[in-house]
Enzyme design. Structure first.
Site, short mmCIF file in Angstrom:
data_model
loop_
_atom_site.label_atom_id
_atom_site.label_comp_id
_atom_site.label_asym_id
_atom_site.label_seq_id
_atom_site.Cartn_x
_atom_site.Cartn_y
_atom_site.Cartn_z
N HIS A 4 20.30 24.48 54.18
CA HIS A 4 20.14 23.09 53.73
C HIS A 4 21.44 22.36 53.40
CE1 HIS A 4 16.37 25.26 52.86
NE2 HIS A 4 15.85 24.18 53.40
N GLY A 20 19.38 13.82 41.07
CA GLY A 20 18.24 13.98 41.98
C GLY A 20 18.42 13.15 43.24
N ILE A 88 22.48 15.76 36.32
CA ILE A 88 22.59 14.42 35.73
C ILE A 88 21.40 13.64 36.28
CG2 ILE A 88 25.06 14.29 35.20
CD1 ILE A 88 25.54 13.07 37.95
N GLY A 89 20.54 13.17 35.38
CA GLY A 89 19.34 12.51 35.88
C GLY A 89 18.68 11.66 34.83
N SER A 90 17.51 11.14 35.19
CA SER A 90 16.78 10.29 34.28
C SER A 90 15.59 11.07 33.71
CB SER A 90 16.29 9.04 35.01
OG SER A 90 15.47 9.41 36.08
N GLU A 162 -2.03 13.97 35.81
CA GLU A 162 -3.46 13.83 35.51
C GLU A 162 -3.82 14.61 34.24
OE1 GLU A 162 -5.59 11.97 37.24
OE2 GLU A 162 -4.37 11.49 38.99
N GLU A 179 11.31 15.36 32.46
CA GLU A 179 11.91 15.18 33.79
C GLU A 179 11.34 16.29 34.67
OE1 GLU A 179 15.19 17.59 34.60
OE2 GLU A 179 13.48 18.53 33.60
N MET A 180 11.97 16.60 35.78
CA MET A 180 11.30 17.49 36.72
C MET A 180 12.18 18.60 37.31
SD MET A 180 8.89 14.65 38.61
CE MET A 180 7.80 15.89 39.28
N GLU A 181 13.34 18.89 36.73
CA GLU A 181 14.25 19.86 37.36
C GLU A 181 14.93 20.86 36.42
OE1 GLU A 181 14.61 16.51 37.81
OE2 GLU A 181 13.72 16.29 39.78
N SER A 203 15.11 6.60 31.13
CA SER A 203 14.90 5.46 32.03
C SER A 203 13.55 4.79 31.80
CB SER A 203 14.98 5.91 33.49
OG SER A 203 13.97 6.87 33.74
N ASP A 204 12.64 5.51 31.17
CA ASP A 204 11.32 4.94 30.87
C ASP A 204 10.77 5.67 29.64
OD1 ASP A 204 11.05 6.84 33.48
OD2 ASP A 204 9.43 7.23 32.07
N ARG A 217 20.70 0.30 35.23
CA ARG A 217 20.79 1.76 35.36
C ARG A 217 22.20 2.26 35.62
NH1 ARG A 217 14.99 4.12 37.06
NH2 ARG A 217 13.85 2.53 35.97
N1 HPA Z 1 8.08 11.86 34.24
C1 HPA Z 1 8.70 12.79 34.96
N2 HPA Z 1 9.95 12.67 35.35
C2 HPA Z 1 10.63 11.56 35.01
C3 HPA Z 1 10.04 10.56 34.26
C4 HPA Z 1 8.71 10.72 33.85
O1 HPA Z 1 8.13 9.87 33.16
N3 HPA Z 1 10.96 9.58 34.11
C5 HPA Z 1 12.08 9.98 34.74
N4 HPA Z 1 11.88 11.18 35.29
#
Ligand code: HPA
Length: 234
Positions: A4, A20, A88-90, A162, A179-181, A203-204, A217
């Site tokens: 990759h 990401g 480094i991420g949100s 969900e 986050e997701m990582e 970020s949210d 951002r």
């Molecule tokens: N959920 C999952 N990952 C994210 C979110 C979220 O609300 N915001 C930024 N990354």
């Protein structure tokens, strides 16, 4: 070259920042590195190598979610000899005290599931940050007048969740953001004896429903890039 990553041997530094978004990798390389060169564009997952204050560093996109992150981190560690990996991420805020634009330095990362779950089986392994990086990131953030939140985060497998009850449990247990990582980064760092850290900007917000306008951002992302770079070479 790996499956990759198209970089030649030696083209990736021992220190790698991992956003990401591959276009964030490009933006960060263009704005914070000297002499940055493109070293990977396989699948559009851009990676760059340059220098920061004289230190060699790469910035490689990871994609979203732990399976994608795990592919890039595994190849960076096993095939390119990466020794320090900083995500480094949100993230989404999960506490009232955590505000939009705030920086979170993730001490631990809780998960329901990760690419490493198959290895751990019945074990609840506790993925945690490298202490030297964590300490240096907090110092770097404070030096920039960006006091960070330091604590646990939640690495989820689903953006469109969900199971809102899981988020509620995370909030109830003091988790700062989602986050997701990061959990997979911490699992891999432990397995391979390298340093891992996640530095995130909010970020949210899951409690207030607020979201950072896209034009805002860059500034907050820039603080995070500099905190990560300063921590890596402290
Ligand atoms: N959920 C999952 N990952 C994210 C979110 C979220 O609300 N915001 C930024 N990354």
């Amino acid at each position: 070259m790996t499956v990759h990553i198209g970089a030649k041997p030696g083209e990736i530094a021992e220190t790698v920042l991992m956003p990401g978004d591959p276009y964030r990798a490009k933006w960060a390389a263009e704005n914070f590195l000297e002499d940055a060169v493109l070293v990977n564009e396989v699948r559009g997952m851009l990676g760059f190598t340059g220098t920061y204050k004289g230190n060699r560093v790469s910035i490689q996109g990871s994609g979203m979610g732990m399976p994608s992150f795990s592919i890039y981190a595994n190849e960076l560690i096993r095939d390119y000899g990466a020794k320090t990996l900083i995500r480094i991420g949100s993230c989404g805020g999960m506490q009232d005290k955590v505000k939009i634009r705030d920086v979170i330095v993730a001490m631990t990362a809780t998960t329901l599931n990760s690419p490493s779950s198959g290895i751990f089986k019945e074990l609840n392994f506790a993925p945690c940050a490298d202490w030297s990086l964590l300490k240096a990131a907090v110092a770097a953030a404070e030096a920039k007048n960006v006091p960070p939140h330091v604590g646990g985060i939640y690495s989820s497998d689903v953006f469109y969740d969900e199971r809102p009850d899981l988020n509620e449990q995370m909030t109830r247990h003091g988790i700062l953001g989602v986050e997701m990582e990061a959990a997979e980064l911490y699992n891999l760092a432990a397995r391979h004896g390298v340093r891992g850290l996640a530095v995130l900007t909010v970020s949210d917000h899951l409690l207030t429903g607020e979201a950072l306008p896209s034009e805002d951002r860059e500034k907050t992302f820039g603080d995070m890039v500099e905190i990560a770079l300063d921590a890596a070479f402290a």
